[in-house]
Structure formats: C-alpha cells, structure tokens
Design a protein around this motif. Structure first.
Motif, PDB file in Angstrom:
ATOM      1  N   HIS A 125       0.828  -1.210   0.000  1.00  0.00           N
ATOM      2  CA  HIS A 125       0.000   0.000   0.000  1.00  0.00           C
ATOM      3  C   HIS A 125       0.857   1.253   0.000  1.00  0.00           C
ATOM      4  O   HIS A 125       2.045   1.213   0.350  1.00  0.00           O
ATOM      5  N   SER A 127      -0.312   5.585   0.892  1.00  0.00           N
ATOM      6  CA  SER A 127      -1.094   6.210   1.953  1.00  0.00           C
ATOM      7  C   SER A 127      -2.269   6.972   1.352  1.00  0.00           C
ATOM      8  O   SER A 127      -2.294   7.253   0.155  1.00  0.00           O
ATOM      9  N   ALA A 207      -4.324  12.895   8.916  1.00  0.00           N
ATOM     10  CA  ALA A 207      -4.152  11.842   7.907  1.00  0.00           C
ATOM     11  C   ALA A 207      -4.951  12.137   6.641  1.00  0.00           C
ATOM     12  O   ALA A 207      -4.583  11.699   5.559  1.00  0.00           O
ATOM     13  N   SER A 212      -2.476  12.012   0.103  1.00  0.00           N
ATOM     14  CA  SER A 212      -1.616  10.987   0.704  1.00  0.00           C
ATOM     15  C   SER A 212      -0.760  11.635   1.786  1.00  0.00           C
ATOM     16  O   SER A 212      -0.033  12.584   1.490  1.00  0.00           O
ATOM     17  N   SER A 214       1.934  10.934   5.135  1.00  0.00           N
ATOM     18  CA  SER A 214       2.784  10.021   5.909  1.00  0.00           C
ATOM     19  C   SER A 214       3.337  10.769   7.109  1.00  0.00           C
ATOM     20  O   SER A 214       3.898  11.861   6.944  1.00  0.00           O
ATOM     21  N   GLU A 324       6.801   4.948  10.340  1.00  0.00           N
ATOM     22  CA  GLU A 324       5.932   5.741   9.452  1.00  0.00           C
ATOM     23  C   GLU A 324       4.483   5.343   9.728  1.00  0.00           C
ATOM     24  O   GLU A 324       4.162   4.146   9.789  1.00  0.00           O
ATOM     25  N   ARG A 326       0.685   5.605   8.245  1.00  0.00           N
ATOM     26  CA  ARG A 326      -0.088   5.925   7.033  1.00  0.00           C
ATOM     27  C   ARG A 326      -1.523   5.435   7.209  1.00  0.00           C
ATOM     28  O   ARG A 326      -1.842   4.748   8.176  1.00  0.00           O
ATOM     29  N   THR A 327      -2.385   5.781   6.271  1.00  0.00           N
ATOM     30  CA  THR A 327      -3.758   5.270   6.293  1.00  0.00           C
ATOM     31  C   THR A 327      -4.029   4.551   4.973  1.00  0.00           C
ATOM     32  O   THR A 327      -3.444   4.893   3.937  1.00  0.00           O
ATOM     33  N   VAL A 328      -4.912   3.554   5.041  1.00  0.00           N
ATOM     34  CA  VAL A 328      -5.295   2.795   3.845  1.00  0.00           C
ATOM     35  C   VAL A 328      -6.801   2.591   3.907  1.00  0.00           C
ATOM     36  O   VAL A 328      -7.341   2.198   4.954  1.00  0.00           O
TER      37      VAL A 328
END
Ligand SMILES: Cc1cc2nc3c(=O)[nH]c(=O)nc-3n(C[C@H](O)[C@H](O)[C@H](O)COP(=O)(O)OP(=O)(O)OC[C@H]3O[C@@H](n4cnc5c(N)ncnc54)[C@H](O)[C@@H]3O)c2cc1C
Length: 424
Positions: A125, A127, A207, A212, A214, A324, A326-328
């Motif tokens: 993935h 972000s 986020a 995107s 990070s 790091e 991140r979001t998915v």
C-alpha cells in the motif's frame, strides 16, 4: 528458457538466503505451465523485496522477466480503463508506459522498484484515507495452477476477491490487469514540528489533510509529516497544517541519508509517479541496510494504538531507524490487511539486527493485540496461524481456495505453513 542450478541468492535486505535449488527464467507462458506441472515444489520470485521467507521454496524458483514488459490497454487514452501486463513487470517500468499514454494508477508504494504481482500479492500500500492498497486496483489475473492449467479471473469471478492477495499460494500469475485513470499531478510538502498532542487530538484530520499523508516518528517525537496533495483541485490546500511549519529544504525521513534518492519535495508539482513514491527508481530506496515490519489496526483504534507504541519508545529506540504512520482505505479482498474497513498502518524501519528485532516483535504484537493488529505479509512478524485465523474472517475460505488451486501442495512453503496452514 534459462535454467540455473546456481544458488538463488538473497532477498533485497540480505537477511534471507533462498533455499531453492534451481532458478528458472521461462520465456513463455507455455514454459511456465510445463515447469509448474512437472515440479514437485515451485514458487515465483518477484523483485525480492519481502523481508521474510514468503517467496522461498525448497524446489524451483521462477523469475518471470522473460515474459517481457509489453503493456496492453483497454479503453481510450485519457480516460478510465485497464492496463494488462506480464507477471514479472515492475512498477518502475509500468509507470513509464502509463506516463507515455497520459494514464495513472491511484497510488504507489514508497518505492517503484517492486513487481506489480509481488506487491499486490501481499497487500502492499501507499497512503491516503480514500486510497485503497495497490491490490485494490487489480481487475484480472491469469493464474497457472499446480496442474499446469491456466485460469483467467475477471471482475465477474467470485474467486477474484480471494485471489488478489494470494501470498504466492495459489499458482503463478503470468498476466495481471490494473485499473487506470487519467494522469494527475501531486505536490509533496514536508512539515516539521508537529506535536503528539496535536496529532493524536485528531489523527484523522491530519491523515486526511491531503491525498496521501505520511507521518514519521521515533515514537518519542513526531519528526516529519509528508503531505502529498493533488493539484487538480480535488484536495483542499493543507495551508500551514495546523500551525506546523513547512520545511525549506529537502528532508530525508532517515537521519544521515542523502536526499538524492528521494522524489522531489518543497511543494513543487510533478506527475503522480514522481511524487507518490518516496524513493526514486534510479537509487537504492530507503537506507538499504535495514529490516522492516508493519502492522495495521482499524482506523478507529489508530490513536490508541499509537499511544501503546509510544509507551514502548525506549525499548524500540536502539533498534529503530524510523517509523511511518499511514492510512489505507478498506476493501473486500479476503487476505488484505484492510479487508473489513479503513486502517492505520504502523511501519517500522529497523536497524539490521535480526536478533534484536525478533525479540521486540512479540512486545509490539502484544501492544497491538487489543486493537486487532494485522501484520504486513511481506515484512517481519511472529503472529501465528491461530491468531491470523481469528484476524481474518475469510481465512477458512482462502484455505479452501488454496486446496482447489493447488491440491498437491506444490506452492506450499514454510511461511504458508506458519501463517495459513491450508494443509492442516
Ligand atoms: C525499501 C522497501 C520499501 C517498501 N515500502 C513499502 C510500502 O511503501 N508499502 C508496503 O506495503 N510495502 C512496502 N515494502 C514491502 C514490499 O512492497 C512487499 O514486500 C512486496 O511484496 C515486494 O514485492 P516483490 O516484487 O519484491 O515480491 P517478492 O518479495 O519477490 O514476492 C512476494 C510474494 O509474491 C509472490 N509472487 C511474486 N510474483 C509472483 C507471480 N508472478 N505469481 C505468483 N506469485 C508471485 C512470491 O512468491 C511471494 O509470495 C517495502 C519493501 C522495501 C524493501
């Protein structure tokens, strides 16, 4: 076809020497079918960027670069469509073909060096709160099962959702189709000075501040926030990002590493494939001398999971290069770490200390257990098959799929026995 009996070598990180006794470079799909049908044990190797033994086998390893790098397109240039490519294609080669056509993928991982099939097989993935993993762009697969038969899976196939994140367990993917869209530009601005209090007061707001985002941390401090915005007006300008200042010179997330391996920052607009990855294809990504782990928790538990990891900061510090966050976006792919809903991804770039990392992973997993932490399939973890079966509601269905595609266990390996246990 080239066949070698020379050692298969190591993975990218050098922490694993593949046990495979033979390395084959088939030049056609028919050769792949023949090799699979007559091999007792066989697996396919992508670009070797996994940190564990997911791609290993005691038998034969297939490298698919001999299948070429031609890309075929469905749909008109400049509109949504599909790109079809051979099973050994790397993102770095694919993005050049897409750029020539004015096309784009919805997202990229931090590096373009990896193969499309190897990445999508593990739920890799980038972000973005509205961006699914790279696996979510897969619309079709040609898979060679262990009897040598080629099966084509399309979006109408009920099996496709189970086959995309396949961990190499179902067969050899010789062709893959990805959803594409018209090209777009992105700018990356790095922010310094975010506090934990500000971040965790509304993790979602940070986020989701742009396409995107990070967040980098050593778990003591938030060190950097990378904000990648689309320039086509679909992103609101993040402005001063809650009063935090923008960096005035290029900034590496890893202390002491040259910024020349990074894609451009300072808010300079550029094409999606030159901004969404952190690292440029011509250089070694990240530091090179490292190990990695990553865990995913449901988005609603993101802030609490960060608090748990902060309480381990002193224990993590001697081993950590950087983390790091991140979001998915959630998806419906059976073994995707984001199946069942949006997730926060908590990544660790470690020092190359296998014993130390191996010792700390159970502590991280215990800290994330209350939040249902799922490990990245391609990185280091110790979560076992019983817990994974609890974490993935479709695990029994996936095991049945494995036995259907590979009843004789040709694609089995120690990694799959530890995690999936399709054969009991
Ligand atoms: C520096 C660095 C940065 C990274 N950044 C990210 C990131 O931003 N986000 C993220 O999620 N991950 C990231 N990763 C992890 C990486 O994306 C995954 O490990 C990915 O799976 C690696 O792809 P690969 O082509 O190297 O696959 P390999 O490691 O070679 O193989 C992975 C799996 O895919 C199978 N496979 C490969 N090709 C085929 C095929 N044609 N048919 C059937 N099975 C196949 C293999 O058998 C194996 O099971 C990073 C890794 C590194 C080293």
């Amino acid at each position: 076809m080239t066949t070698g009996t020379a050692p298969a070598g190591t993975n990218w990180a050098g922490n694993l020497t593949y046990r495979a006794v033979r390395l084959h470079r088939p030049g056609s799909v028919a050769e792949v079918q023949d090799l699979v049908a007559r091999s007792e044990r066989v697996k396919t190797l992508g670009s070797r960027h996994c940190f564990n033994d997911i791609a290993d086998t005691p038998g034969s390893l297939l490298v698919l670069d001999g299948l070429g790098s031609d890309v075929e397109f469905d749909g008109d240039a400049g509109s949504d469509g599909t790109a079809w490519m051979p099973g050994g294609m790397r993102y770095s080669d694919l993005v050049r073909r897409l750029a020539e056509r004015g096309a784009a993928l919805h997202n990229m991982a931090s590096l373009p060096h990896i193969t499309v099939v190897g990445a999508t097989a593990t739920g890799t993935h980038g972000s973005g709160g509205r961006n699914g993993s790279l696996s979510t762009s897969v619309v079709g697969l040609d898979v060679i099962r262990s009897d040598g038969e080629l099966v084509s899976l399309s979006p109408d196939d009920t099996d496709l959702a189970g086959c995309v994140v396949h961990l190499g367990a179902l067969g050899v993917v010789t062709r893959i189709g990805l959803r594409i869209q018209p090209t777009f530009d992105v700018r990356n601005t790095v922010y310094l000075g975010m506090t934990w209090d500000r971040l965790l007061a509304d993790l979602d707001a940070v986020a989701h501040a742009a396409y995107s985002v990070s967040v980098f941390t050593d778990w003591h401090e938030v060190t950097q926030v990378w904000v990648k915005s689309r320039t086509d007006g679909s992103d609101a300008d993040p402005g001063d990002l809650f009063g935090v200042r923008a960096a005035t010179e290029p900034t590496h997330m890893l202390p002491g590493v040259s910024v020349e391996n990074l894609t451009e920052q300072l808010g300079v607009p550029g094409e999606w494939h030159e901004r969404l990855p952190h690292f440029r294809s011509e250089f070694t990504p990240s530091r090179g001398d490292e190990l990695q782990s990553e865990y995913f928790v449901p988005r609603r538990h993101g802030a609490a999971a960060c608090e748990s990891l902060r309480s381990l900061a002193d224990r993590l510090a001697p081993l950590l290069q950087v983390s790091e966050i991140r979001t998915v976006a959630g998806d419906d792919l059976w073994l995707s770490p984001a199946s069942d809903g949006d997730v926060v991804a908590l990544h660790f770039t470690w020092q190359p200390d296998e014993a130390g990392v191996g010792a700390v992973l159970p502590d991280i997993e215990a800290a994330l257990r209350p939040y249902g932490g799922r490990p990245h399939w391609g990185k280091l973890f110790t979560t076992g098959r019983d817990e994974l079966a609890q974490l993935y509601p479709r695990m029994a269905d996936f095991r049945a799929l494995v036995r259907r595609f590979d009843p004789r266990g040709a694609f089995r390996n120690e990694f799959l026995d530890r995690t999936i246990a399709a054969f009991g």
